[in-house]
Motif scaffolding. Structure first.
Motif, PDB file in Angstrom:
ATOM      1  N   LYS A   1      85.922  23.247 -91.239  1.00  0.00           N
ATOM      2  CA  LYS A   1      84.485  23.736 -92.127  1.00  0.00           C
ATOM      3  C   LYS A   1      84.128  25.000 -91.914  1.00  0.00           C
ATOM      4  CE  LYS A   1      81.562  21.107 -88.825  1.00  0.00           C
ATOM      5  NZ  LYS A   1      80.567  19.879 -88.741  1.00  0.00           N
ATOM      6  N   GLY A   2      83.456  25.696 -92.817  1.00  0.00           N
ATOM      7  CA  GLY A   2      83.331  27.214 -92.570  1.00  0.00           C
ATOM      8  C   GLY A   2      82.441  27.503 -91.450  1.00  0.00           C
TER       9      GLY A   2
ATOM     10  N   ALA B   1      86.365  33.506 -98.524  1.00  0.00           N
ATOM     11  CA  ALA B   1      85.748  32.943 -97.616  1.00  0.00           C
ATOM     12  C   ALA B   1      84.466  32.118 -98.401  1.00  0.00           C
ATOM     13  CB  ALA B   1      85.040  33.878 -96.512  1.00  0.00           C
TER      14      ALA B   1
ATOM     15  N   ASN C   1      88.326  21.859 -95.424  1.00  0.00           N
ATOM     16  CA  ASN C   1      88.980  22.491 -96.535  1.00  0.00           C
ATOM     17  C   ASN C   1      90.292  22.512 -96.862  1.00  0.00           C
ATOM     18  OD1 ASN C   1      86.439  24.485 -97.378  1.00  0.00           O
ATOM     19  ND2 ASN C   1      86.592  24.575 -95.283  1.00  0.00           N
TER      20      ASN C   1
ATOM     21  N   GLY D   1      92.356  25.635 -88.078  1.00  0.00           N
ATOM     22  CA  GLY D   1      92.679  24.444 -88.601  1.00  0.00           C
ATOM     23  C   GLY D   1      93.731  23.759 -88.360  1.00  0.00           C
TER      24      GLY D   1
ATOM     25  N   LEU E   1      83.651  33.795 -90.325  1.00  0.00           N
ATOM     26  CA  LEU E   1      83.844  34.198 -91.574  1.00  0.00           C
ATOM     27  C   LEU E   1      83.416  35.572 -91.751  1.00  0.00           C
ATOM     28  CD1 LEU E   1      82.951  30.903 -93.743  1.00  0.00           C
ATOM     29  CD2 LEU E   1      85.212  31.453 -92.874  1.00  0.00           C
TER      30      LEU E   1
ATOM     31  N   LEU F   1      85.008  28.512 -99.631  1.00  0.00           N
ATOM     32  CA  LEU F   1      85.014  27.458 -98.419  1.00  0.00           C
ATOM     33  C   LEU F   1      83.935  26.524 -98.339  1.00  0.00           C
ATOM     34  CD1 LEU F   1      87.184  29.384 -95.694  1.00  0.00           C
ATOM     35  CD2 LEU F   1      87.898  27.932 -97.428  1.00  0.00           C
ATOM     36  N   SER F   2      84.028  25.345 -98.050  1.00  0.00           N
ATOM     37  CA  SER F   2      82.763  24.564 -97.661  1.00  0.00           C
ATOM     38  C   SER F   2      82.407  24.534 -96.416  1.00  0.00           C
ATOM     39  CB  SER F   2      83.124  23.043 -97.843  1.00  0.00           C
ATOM     40  OG  SER F   2      82.095  22.047 -97.201  1.00  0.00           O
TER      41      SER F   2
ATOM     42  N   LEU G   1      91.580  23.848 -93.410  1.00  0.00           N
ATOM     43  CA  LEU G   1      90.970  24.705 -92.803  1.00  0.00           C
ATOM     44  C   LEU G   1      89.488  23.897 -92.178  1.00  0.00           C
ATOM     45  CD1 LEU G   1      90.965  27.825 -94.981  1.00  0.00           C
ATOM     46  CD2 LEU G   1      92.707  27.243 -93.128  1.00  0.00           C
TER      47      LEU G   1
ATOM     48  N   ILE H   1      92.380  34.184 -99.196  1.00  0.00           N
ATOM     49  CA  ILE H   1      91.550  32.990 -99.477  1.00  0.00           C
ATOM     50  C   ILE H   1      89.989  33.455 -99.454  1.00  0.00           C
ATOM     51  CG2 ILE H   1      90.557  30.628 -98.684  1.00  0.00           C
ATOM     52  CD1 ILE H   1      93.605  30.196 -97.252  1.00  0.00           C
TER      53      ILE H   1
ATOM     54  N   LEU I   1      93.737  22.751 -98.532  1.00  0.00           N
ATOM     55  CA  LEU I   1      94.399  23.826 -99.320  1.00  0.00           C
ATOM     56  C   LEU I   1      95.744  23.072-100.186  1.00  0.00           C
ATOM     57  CD1 LEU I   1      94.701  26.681 -97.201  1.00  0.00           C
ATOM     58  CD2 LEU I   1      92.770  26.188 -98.816  1.00  0.00           C
TER      59      LEU I   1
END
Length: 223
Positions: A200-201, A57, A66, A126, A206, A60-61, A198, A55, A68
């Protein structure tokens, strides 16, 4: 038989006289078990791993959960003979759930449906949900209804979505179409659906590799 009883009584009386002045510490031994007419085995076909692969990085928001795509995995319960069973799923990573993420999938879902995805860099990654995909199952060649006992008290109702509770409360079974009474079957096969969300970033580390690490135990209960 009377002689045996008399002999035992005399011996017991003798022992009581010999050891009357001695105190005794005791420990109880119990022997338990269940003899069942048949046994059932849950299994995954091919693999027991739901793999989301790599995935990115950057995709990702940073400010929102996020979600999936749902993944499916083939699941079968096989019994020696037709048996009435229920199935539940228990989270093995409950301490790593990020609260509030399940509503990103469906506003009717909550933390009770959330299974942990592990942690990385001191941050929980997450959560994910597990469900039986209604309509995908066969039971001895027929299409059953999925029925749920939410309170574990034997009250069954048709399940429209098949979502499992992560703490193992509630259970699901298979019933003849149109019935809410669990039936007895030898082979029950279909798909489980897993949807990961997941955090939030901004809450994730990350700058390093993050391995999703969910684990749940699927348990068969005999009814």
């Amino acid at each position: 038989m009377n002689k045996q009883i008399t002999l035992f009584s005399a011996l017991a009386a003798s022992l009581l006289v010999s050891f009357a002045a001695q105190a005794a510490d005791t420990a109880e031994l119990k022997v338990k078990g269940v003899i069942r007419p048949s046994a059932c085995t849950p299994a995954f076909t091919g693999t027991n791993v739901v793999d989301y692969g790599t995935i990115a990085a950057k995709g990702l928001s940073a400010t929102a959960p996020n979600v999936l795509a749902e993944k499916t995995i083939a699941f079968t319960v096989t019994c020696d003979a037709a048996t009435k069973v229920a199935v539940r799923a228990i989270d093995n990573k409950a301490s790593t759930v990020v609260p509030g993420l399940m509503t990103a999938i469906n506003s009717n879902l909550g933390d009770k449906h959330a299974y942990g995805l592990g942690a990385a860099g001191g941050k929980n990654i997450g959560a994910y949900s597990v469900r039986t995909i209604v309509g995908s199952f066969t039971a001895d060649g027929a299409t059953p209804d999925i029925v749920a006992d939410a309170a574990n008290n034997g009250t069954w109702a048709k399940s429209t979505y098949g979502r499992f509770n992560a703490d193992g409360t509630g259970r699901q079974a298979f019933a003849t179409s149109g019935s809410t009474t669990p039936g007895s079957y030898k082979t029950m096969s279909g798909n489980l659906g897993v949807t990961a969300v997941l955090d939030k970033g901004a809450n994730l580390p990350l700058t390093q590799n993050i391995d999703l690490d969910g684990s749940a135990t699927i348990e068969v209960q005999y009814l």
